[in-house]
Design an enzyme around this catalytic site. Sequence first.
Site, PDB file in Angstrom:
ATOM      1  N   GLY A 117       0.827  -1.196   0.000  1.00 45.29           N
ATOM      2  CA  GLY A 117       0.000   0.000   0.000  1.00 45.29           C
ATOM      3  C   GLY A 117       0.864   1.249   0.000  1.00 45.29           C
ATOM      4  N   CYS A 118       0.291   2.369  -0.405  1.00 51.40           N
ATOM      5  CA  CYS A 118       1.088   3.591  -0.545  1.00 51.40           C
ATOM      6  C   CYS A 118       1.586   4.108   0.807  1.00 51.40           C
ATOM      7  CB  CYS A 118       0.305   4.659  -1.305  1.00 51.40           C
ATOM      8  SG  CYS A 118      -1.338   5.029  -0.639  1.00 51.40           S
TER       9      CYS A 118
END
Length: 318
Positions: A117-118
Amino acid sequence: MHLKTKVFIDGQAGTTGLRIYERIAVRDEIEWIRLDESERKDPARRKECINDSDLVFLCLPDAAAREAVSFVENERVRILDTSTAHRTAPGWCYGFPELSPAFRSAVQTSARVAVPGCHASGFIALVYPLVSAGLLSADAALCCYSLTGYTGGGKKMIAEYENAARPAGYDSPRQYALGQIHKHLPEMQAVCGLKTTPLFSPIVGDFACGMEVTVPLFADWLKGKPSRAAVQAFLAEFYAQCALISVAPLDAEQETFGGFLAAGAMSGRDSMELFVAGNDERMLLIARFDNLGKGASGAAIQCMNLMLGLNELAGLNR
């Protein structure tokens, strides 16, 4: 004659899917398998395309990503999932090759890779090295705040921010996940081996792309109470051989950026910059990158390159 790799993007119409397609659609070694617009939600056609592929990108909501995996009948199909569905699932490799030779080898050989995930990418890049080296205890109760561009929220949020008639509240940064429930928290804790879930404060701002993840640390929390310079040197050595992660010189935020670090400065790039700011008592570990680059499609392409035995940096913008 060299055979091309058959690649299918399930969810190509989404933000991440479109970015992946735009980046590598022109690559000669790829043969694209595509669905007509009228077929992209047809389970039977999706299943057919998945099993006719060598490698599949899943750019879907979690439930749809799990469904797509259940469609696999061809044992040769390799999957790169950009959703949250499999990031801590047994049998899945976490796609962050810079963390160790073992992580890199797993990406190269695995048939199932979960793209980080970012927000999690920034947190893990900062915290994993310290925990894995024993400098930071796995018992540490950490805080993290992260400023992101609105494209990370997908098509719905992009439309809201780019609507001329949007509410006034969109003009200023907005904090969210106020109940301390966020889909990236499980991977942030699990990959770093932390015993306590971090306190996490994500904030979305009125800019399209970019991300700045900050982890505050008291020097007393680190084994031997190292100086800020020692922490910077440790991280610089840890990532010294990594093409996509760099550690800024000490005080670069002061000398180069006038004491400011703009979250959108890495927009359009697939690399990540790390900073060690603060002082010898209270440090700020900061990761700056593009939420759609190293935080999404860029990381997915990097993993694909490694899985296919290609140049790791092919199609990427450092």
